[in-house]
Design a protein around this motif. Structure first.
Motif, PDB file in Angstrom:
ATOM      1  N   PHE A  72       0.845  -1.183   0.000  1.00 51.57           N
ATOM      2  CA  PHE A  72       0.000   0.000   0.000  1.00 51.57           C
ATOM      3  C   PHE A  72       0.881   1.234   0.000  1.00 51.57           C
ATOM      4  O   PHE A  72       1.901   1.279   0.686  1.00 51.57           O
ATOM      5  CB  PHE A  72      -0.949   0.006   1.199  1.00 51.57           C
ATOM      6  N   GLY A  73       0.515   2.208  -0.805  1.00 50.12           N
ATOM      7  CA  GLY A  73       1.304   3.425  -0.921  1.00 50.12           C
ATOM      8  C   GLY A  73       2.285   3.403  -2.077  1.00 50.12           C
ATOM      9  O   GLY A  73       2.810   4.440  -2.453  1.00 50.12           O
ATOM     10  N   MET A  74       2.530   2.213  -2.669  1.00 45.22           N
ATOM     11  CA  MET A  74       3.441   2.188  -3.819  1.00 45.22           C
ATOM     12  C   MET A  74       2.752   2.870  -4.996  1.00 45.22           C
ATOM     13  O   MET A  74       1.533   2.858  -5.112  1.00 45.22           O
ATOM     14  CB  MET A  74       3.890   0.758  -4.161  1.00 45.22           C
ATOM     15  N   GLY A  75       3.532   3.485  -5.849  1.00 43.95           N
ATOM     16  CA  GLY A  75       2.986   4.176  -7.012  1.00 43.95           C
ATOM     17  C   GLY A  75       2.577   3.215  -8.108  1.00 43.95           C
ATOM     18  O   GLY A  75       3.030   2.065  -8.151  1.00 43.95           O
ATOM     19  N   ARG A  76       1.750   3.699  -9.021  1.00 39.19           N
ATOM     20  CA  ARG A  76       1.312   2.852 -10.136  1.00 39.19           C
ATOM     21  C   ARG A  76       2.473   2.431 -11.008  1.00 39.19           C
ATOM     22  O   ARG A  76       2.488   1.313 -11.539  1.00 39.19           O
ATOM     23  CB  ARG A  76       0.254   3.565 -10.974  1.00 39.19           C
ATOM     24  N   ALA A  77       3.468   3.298 -11.180  1.00 41.59           N
ATOM     25  CA  ALA A  77       4.636   2.928 -11.994  1.00 41.59           C
ATOM     26  C   ALA A  77       5.359   1.745 -11.363  1.00 41.59           C
ATOM     27  O   ALA A  77       5.758   0.804 -12.063  1.00 41.59           O
ATOM     28  CB  ALA A  77       5.574   4.124 -12.149  1.00 41.59           C
ATOM     29  N   GLN A  78       5.505   1.761 -10.040  1.00 42.34           N
ATOM     30  CA  GLN A  78       6.125   0.632  -9.336  1.00 42.34           C
ATOM     31  C   GLN A  78       5.274  -0.627  -9.484  1.00 42.34           C
ATOM     32  O   GLN A  78       5.790  -1.715  -9.688  1.00 42.34           O
ATOM     33  CB  GLN A  78       6.274   0.944  -7.844  1.00 42.34           C
ATOM     34  N   LEU A  79       3.960  -0.456  -9.352  1.00 44.85           N
ATOM     35  CA  LEU A  79       3.030  -1.577  -9.475  1.00 44.85           C
ATOM     36  C   LEU A  79       3.154  -2.215 -10.855  1.00 44.85           C
ATOM     37  O   LEU A  79       3.273  -3.436 -10.975  1.00 44.85           O
ATOM     38  CB  LEU A  79       1.599  -1.080  -9.237  1.00 44.85           C
ATOM     39  N   HIS A  80       3.183  -1.394 -11.902  1.00 42.56           N
ATOM     40  CA  HIS A  80       3.274  -1.917 -13.261  1.00 42.56           C
ATOM     41  C   HIS A  80       4.641  -2.536 -13.529  1.00 42.56           C
ATOM     42  O   HIS A  80       4.739  -3.517 -14.265  1.00 42.56           O
ATOM     43  CB  HIS A  80       2.961  -0.821 -14.270  1.00 42.56           C
ATOM     44  N   ALA A  81       5.695  -1.997 -12.916  1.00 40.46           N
ATOM     45  CA  ALA A  81       7.021  -2.605 -13.044  1.00 40.46           C
ATOM     46  C   ALA A  81       7.032  -3.986 -12.390  1.00 40.46           C
ATOM     47  O   ALA A  81       7.671  -4.920 -12.881  1.00 40.46           O
ATOM     48  CB  ALA A  81       8.084  -1.707 -12.419  1.00 40.46           C
ATOM     49  N   LEU A  82       6.305  -4.128 -11.286  1.00 43.56           N
ATOM     50  CA  LEU A  82       6.237  -5.390 -10.552  1.00 43.56           C
ATOM     51  C   LEU A  82       5.407  -6.438 -11.288  1.00 43.56           C
ATOM     52  O   LEU A  82       5.811  -7.591 -11.430  1.00 43.56           O
ATOM     53  CB  LEU A  82       5.650  -5.133  -9.164  1.00 43.56           C
ATOM     54  N   LEU A  83       4.219  -6.040 -11.759  1.00 46.50           N
ATOM     55  CA  LEU A  83       3.265  -6.995 -12.335  1.00 46.50           C
ATOM     56  C   LEU A  83       3.205  -6.988 -13.854  1.00 46.50           C
ATOM     57  O   LEU A  83       2.547  -7.843 -14.446  1.00 46.50           O
ATOM     58  CB  LEU A  83       1.856  -6.696 -11.802  1.00 46.50           C
ATOM     59  N   GLY A  84       3.844  -6.027 -14.476  1.00 48.48           N
ATOM     60  CA  GLY A  84       3.690  -5.855 -15.911  1.00 48.48           C
ATOM     61  C   GLY A  84       2.474  -4.978 -16.169  1.00 48.48           C
ATOM     62  O   GLY A  84       1.727  -4.641 -15.251  1.00 48.48           O
ATOM     63  N   PRO A  85       2.259  -4.624 -17.424  1.00 53.25           N
ATOM     64  CA  PRO A  85       1.124  -3.755 -17.719  1.00 53.25           C
ATOM     65  C   PRO A  85      -0.191  -4.492 -17.448  1.00 53.25           C
ATOM     66  O   PRO A  85      -0.297  -5.698 -17.689  1.00 53.25           O
ATOM     67  CB  PRO A  85       1.285  -3.434 -19.202  1.00 53.25           C
ATOM     68  N   PRO A  86      -1.187  -3.769 -16.947  1.00 56.14           N
ATOM     69  CA  PRO A  86      -2.479  -4.413 -16.700  1.00 56.14           C
ATOM     70  C   PRO A  86      -3.161  -4.771 -18.017  1.00 56.14           C
ATOM     71  O   PRO A  86      -2.859  -4.194 -19.063  1.00 56.14           O
ATOM     72  CB  PRO A  86      -3.262  -3.348 -15.931  1.00 56.14           C
ATOM     73  N   ASP A  87      -4.095  -5.719 -17.956  1.00 57.61           N
ATOM     74  CA  ASP A  87      -4.875  -6.063 -19.133  1.00 57.61           C
ATOM     75  C   ASP A  87      -5.786  -4.905 -19.524  1.00 57.61           C
ATOM     76  O   ASP A  87      -6.065  -4.701 -20.694  1.00 57.61           O
ATOM     77  CB  ASP A  87      -5.693  -7.336 -18.894  1.00 57.61           C
ATOM     78  N   TYR A  88      -6.257  -4.176 -18.531  1.00 59.34           N
ATOM     79  CA  TYR A  88      -6.996  -2.947 -18.799  1.00 59.34           C
ATOM     80  C   TYR A  88      -7.024  -2.066 -17.567  1.00 59.34           C
ATOM     81  O   TYR A  88      -6.831  -2.526 -16.445  1.00 59.34           O
ATOM     82  CB  TYR A  88      -8.402  -3.204 -19.346  1.00 59.34           C
ATOM     83  N   SER A  89      -7.244  -0.789 -17.832  1.00 58.54           N
ATOM     84  CA  SER A  89      -7.344   0.221 -16.778  1.00 58.54           C
ATOM     85  C   SER A  89      -8.565   1.077 -17.068  1.00 58.54           C
ATOM     86  O   SER A  89      -8.913   1.283 -18.231  1.00 58.54           O
ATOM     87  CB  SER A  89      -6.116   1.136 -16.764  1.00 58.54           C
ATOM     88  N   LYS A  90      -9.190   1.569 -16.009  1.00 59.06           N
ATOM     89  CA  LYS A  90     -10.320   2.477 -16.193  1.00 59.06           C
ATOM     90  C   LYS A  90     -10.417   3.397 -14.996  1.00 59.06           C
ATOM     91  O   LYS A  90      -9.910   3.089 -13.914  1.00 59.06           O
ATOM     92  CB  LYS A  90     -11.618   1.711 -16.394  1.00 59.06           C
ATOM     93  N   LYS A  91     -11.075   4.515 -15.199  1.00 56.64           N
ATOM     94  CA  LYS A  91     -11.329   5.447 -14.112  1.00 56.64           C
ATOM     95  C   LYS A  91     -12.503   4.922 -13.303  1.00 56.64           C
ATOM     96  O   LYS A  91     -13.473   4.396 -13.853  1.00 56.64           O
ATOM     97  CB  LYS A  91     -11.665   6.832 -14.649  1.00 56.64           C
ATOM     98  N   SER A  92     -12.415   5.065 -11.999  1.00 52.22           N
ATOM     99  CA  SER A  92     -13.507   4.657 -11.123  1.00 52.22           C
ATOM    100  C   SER A  92     -14.651   5.658 -11.236  1.00 52.22           C
ATOM    101  O   SER A  92     -14.423   6.857 -11.431  1.00 52.22           O
ATOM    102  CB  SER A  92     -13.015   4.615  -9.670  1.00 52.22           C
ATOM    103  N   ARG A  93     -15.857   5.187 -11.087  1.00 49.52           N
ATOM    104  CA  ARG A  93     -16.998   6.099 -11.057  1.00 49.52           C
ATOM    105  C   ARG A  93     -17.202   6.660  -9.653  1.00 49.52           C
ATOM    106  O   ARG A  93     -18.081   7.469  -9.434  1.00 49.52           O
ATOM    107  CB  ARG A  93     -18.251   5.414 -11.576  1.00 49.52           C
ATOM    108  N   PHE A  94     -16.365   6.211  -8.698  1.00 46.00           N
ATOM    109  CA  PHE A  94     -16.461   6.662  -7.313  1.00 46.00           C
ATOM    110  C   PHE A  94     -15.272   7.546  -6.947  1.00 46.00           C
ATOM    111  O   PHE A  94     -14.513   7.236  -6.051  1.00 46.00           O
ATOM    112  CB  PHE A  94     -16.538   5.464  -6.360  1.00 46.00           C
ATOM    113  N   GLY A  95     -15.095   8.616  -7.641  1.00 48.34           N
ATOM    114  CA  GLY A  95     -14.022   9.543  -7.310  1.00 48.34           C
ATOM    115  C   GLY A  95     -12.810   9.385  -8.190  1.00 48.34           C
ATOM    116  O   GLY A  95     -12.777   8.553  -9.101  1.00 48.34           O
ATOM    117  N   PRO A  96     -11.791  10.183  -7.908  1.00 45.69           N
ATOM    118  CA  PRO A  96     -10.587  10.199  -8.755  1.00 45.69           C
ATOM    119  C   PRO A  96      -9.665   9.009  -8.473  1.00 45.69           C
ATOM    120  O   PRO A  96      -8.606   9.143  -7.876  1.00 45.69           O
ATOM    121  CB  PRO A  96      -9.929  11.529  -8.378  1.00 45.69           C
TER     122      PRO A  96
END
Length: 151
Positions: free
Chosen positions: A18-42
């Protein structure tokens, strides 16, 4: 499958912290199959289908707030309890007792001691079980919609 998939309440879910950035997350797991904006806030929702894994981040550049997963993470465990190795009702009961003050709303149960929410653990179809692990402050124990669970 990501292993080991140990949940450390309010700290990490397997290698995802928790608290890791998305760039770190994507470096760890690879690119996601898809991404989308939540309808519940930013918030941004990244999904890895093969891993049966969804990660919610605070915004496009933001930090990991929640990690959701299902049976594909068969080795997942919290507090020494494996989440998918036996009947959901048994796992549910053990975790609720260990939590001591579980709360529920609209079919999901929140265990604040472990920083997680359970869904589908009491359903007939056991493959529908889902777990969401959240960072501190994402959910509020005083939320009036949450009602105590009778164990």
């Amino acid at each position: 499958m990501i292993t080991p998939f140990f949940i450390v309440p309010y700290v990490s879910v397997g290698p995802i912290k928790f608290g890791m950035g998305r760039a770190q997350l994507h470096a760890l797991l690879g690119p996601p199959d898809y991404s989308k904006k939540s309808r519940f806030g930013p918030k941004i929702i990244d999904t890895w289908d093969k891993e049966d894994l969804t990660v919610i981040s605070s915004d496009a550049q933001g930090t990991v707030l929640e990690v959701g997963f299902g049976r594909a993470q068969a080795a997942a465990e919290v507090n020494g309890v494996k989440l998918f190795d036996r009947a959901g009702s048994s796992v549910y009961r053990d975790l609720c007792v260990a939590d001591g003050a579980p709360k529920q709303n609209v079919g999901f149960t929140v265990l604040f001691k472990f920083g997680l929410a359970l869904d589908g653990f009491l359903a007939t179809e056991q493959d529908d079980r889902a777990v969401t692990v959240f960072a501190r402050g994402v959910r509020d124990e005083r939320d009036p919609r949450l009602q105590p669970v009778k164990i």
